[in-house]
Design an enzyme around this catalytic site. Sequence first.
Site, PDB file in Angstrom:
ATOM      1  N   HIS A 251      -8.355  -5.678  -3.427  1.00  0.00           N
ATOM      2  CA  HIS A 251      -8.253  -7.043  -1.752  1.00  0.00           C
ATOM      3  C   HIS A 251      -7.702  -5.825  -0.433  1.00  0.00           C
ATOM      4  O   HIS A 251      -6.708  -5.866  -0.362  1.00  0.00           O
ATOM      5  CB  HIS A 251      -6.869  -7.962  -2.179  1.00  0.00           C
ATOM      6  N   CYS A 275       0.237 -11.387   7.041  1.00  0.00           N
ATOM      7  CA  CYS A 275       0.852  -9.743   7.605  1.00  0.00           C
ATOM      8  C   CYS A 275      -0.141  -8.687   8.022  1.00  0.00           C
ATOM      9  O   CYS A 275       0.275  -8.035   7.972  1.00  0.00           O
ATOM     10  CB  CYS A 275       0.778  -9.806   5.423  1.00  0.00           C
ATOM     11  N   SER A 279      -5.552  -7.480  11.670  1.00  0.00           N
ATOM     12  CA  SER A 279      -5.075  -7.044  12.582  1.00  0.00           C
ATOM     13  C   SER A 279      -4.826  -4.967  12.721  1.00  0.00           C
ATOM     14  O   SER A 279      -5.048  -4.230  13.541  1.00  0.00           O
ATOM     15  CB  SER A 279      -4.192  -7.893  13.519  1.00  0.00           C
ATOM     16  N   ARG A 420       5.453  -9.070   4.614  1.00  0.00           N
ATOM     17  CA  ARG A 420       6.160  -9.895   5.526  1.00  0.00           C
ATOM     18  C   ARG A 420       7.592 -10.104   4.626  1.00  0.00           C
ATOM     19  O   ARG A 420       7.744 -10.311   3.865  1.00  0.00           O
ATOM     20  CB  ARG A 420       6.089 -11.461   5.647  1.00  0.00           C
TER      21      ARG A 420
HETATM   22  C1  SPV Z   1      -8.012 -14.259   1.577  1.00  0.00           C
HETATM   23  O1  SPV Z   1      -7.185 -15.370   1.901  1.00  0.00           O
HETATM   24  O2  SPV Z   1      -7.182 -13.251   1.352  1.00  0.00           O
HETATM   25  C2  SPV Z   1      -9.240 -14.661   2.521  1.00  0.00           C
HETATM   26  C3  SPV Z   1      -9.624 -15.510   2.565  1.00  0.00           C
HETATM   27  O3  SPV Z   1      -9.773 -13.604   2.895  1.00  0.00           O
HETATM   28  S1  SPV Z   1      -9.894 -16.112   1.316  1.00  0.00           S
HETATM   29  O4  SPV Z   1     -11.966 -16.346   1.187  1.00  0.00           O
HETATM   30  O5  SPV Z   1      -9.502 -17.695   1.356  1.00  0.00           O
HETATM   31  O6  SPV Z   1     -10.025 -15.551   0.188  1.00  0.00           O
HETATM   32 MN    MN Z   2      -8.789 -11.665   1.606  1.00  0.00          MN
END
Ligand code: SPV
Ligand code: MN
Length: 621
Positions: A251, A275, A279, A420
């Site tokens: 991730h 967090c 950005s 964070r």
């Molecule tokens: C996250 O919350 O880490 C995201 C959005 O990237 S989601 O599609 O809800 O996972």
């Molecule tokens: Mn995500």
Amino acid sequence: MNPKHEELFKSKMDEVSFNRLAAIDNEEAMAFIAHAIELCEPENVFVGDDSDEAHDYVRQMAKEKKEEVPLAIDGHTVHFDGYYDQARKKEVTKYLVPEGIELDSKLNQMSRDEGIKEMEDLQRGACRGRTMMVMFFCLGPTDTIFAIPCLQITDSFYVAHSEDLLYRRGYEAFKNLPNGAEYFKYRHATGEVDERMTSKRYDLNRVYMDYTQNTTLSVNTQYAGNTVGLKKLSLRLAIRKADREGWLAEHMFIMRSNGPNDRKTYFCGAFPSACGKTSTAMIPGENIVGDDLAYFRVIDGQFRAVNVENGIFGIITDVNSKDDPVIWNLLHQPGNVIFSNILVKDQNPYWLGMEQDIPSEGENYCGDWKQGMTGPNDKPTTPSHKNARYTVKMADLKNADPNWDAPNGVLVSGIIYGGRDSDISVPVREAYSWEHGICTMGAMLESETTAATIGKEGVRVWNVMSNMDFLSMSVGRYIDNNLKFAKDIERPIVFGTNYFLKKDGQYLNGKLDKSIWIKWMELRVHGEAEALDAGYGKIPVYKDLKKLFKQVLDIDYTEQDYIDQFTVRIPECLAKLDRMAEIYATVSDTPQAMKDEMAAQRERLEKLHSEKGDYVSPFDL
Ligand code: SPV
Ligand code: MN
């Protein structure tokens, strides 16, 4: 094709759609599609291929069926999810586990037989009167070692449209898939909708992972994290596939930092939600490869990463013209953009933290909205939801790295873990080794809850590699896979960052300071900056930071700034180790390396403590 399938398909689709399916020689996939049709009973079925025509149709239908509403700028639309359907819902997200198997106790799971039955009951007849789409996409660049073909069944045009922005088209890849080759498949049904076309029965929202079949099933939800199969649903399947095949599914963002003399250095980073992940991937002057999902593989002796996505589903809150010029501009020019759960007034989008006046009424995640209104659960409402998002294509980003789509990905030189944290870690530090980084920065990652999340503020939540929500195997095994990965080659340097350090309740860092930390990491990768041993990693020396602050941000970085930010806060560091010892005592398969790294960290910090006291200025190291 099985004659029964042929008859069923022909009764539900036109010739173009039928011919698209007929060109695929995959009985298992045909059976999956046939079962979905028989179960969900759609009015008709549309099958997409890789043509613009097919995807334009989906985009058009999203507007026609009012799942998306056009905004003033050409190509922009807004989609609303139901009041409660604004984020992933952990309680109803479960792994379906066959009899006699127990996934890690930290994972949400249920009996596979019961889960399948419950899902079938919920999806039975769920698409009556609606169109079911059968769409083909690909995780990673098609025809590469990273590629995973995917088959999405959904009755939401918004979901299929989002997927076209976020992923590579994969019909041809699917057609060429050798029989028996692995692919992922998803069956999603929106369920009963209200007049705003949002899922009505959120109480019956379920998201189930039938990992034994590489299949995910979801119902009574539209929020992309629950429905867009290639995003988080796939990440859970991919973590298991990676485990079987010896690679990693993470991730993480991937970005390129531009060093001296045109040097290009790639970093990947894992940060829990809100967090600074997107950005960081979007730091002005640097280049983005991806912002959410990275697969790692060793290719020709190199540590390579690929962005398996084709676009960004980014949090829009706090996107403003000064800090995020690239995104800001993209969101203000004609092009394919889906906004979700923002405030709309006179066909213009508004969101929290945009640093412009926001109207006191309009349409938002609550429906017709007025300032001061409370929601159906009596909670205060905001003009746009804190988790409101924008969906755009990578190719439309001015700062996209030209290699973002490269078949073999990019060579990774640094991995960053950031959470964070108001009072423990310095803004940036470097691990002593891969093992030290994976164990004490990745596996000990914590993040504090904010006022925006449900529950108490400032509670630290443990989030291994920021991947905790998506782990589909035991925590220990996942950490061990990270420890073992790429062990025979030169591995990236691991760093820990913290943008949220405070003193007397005030943030110690400006929003753009992350540019400095990334530049420092870039120099460290190439051995061009010095570092001090802080007991829990190596930290920058003052003179290097002073120079970088001046060069990059034209800021005079003072010795006091440095002391405030880089003082080693030993009591807090030790308290974190205590918390982690407690947590890992409940992980039955904690790798030995994890125990060793935690013990060594404690020893180093206690030694420093006995020599220099509780709070050690970086000038005293
Ligand atoms: C996250 O919350 O880490 C995201 C959005 O990237 S989601 O599609 O809800 O996972
Ligand atoms: Mn995500």
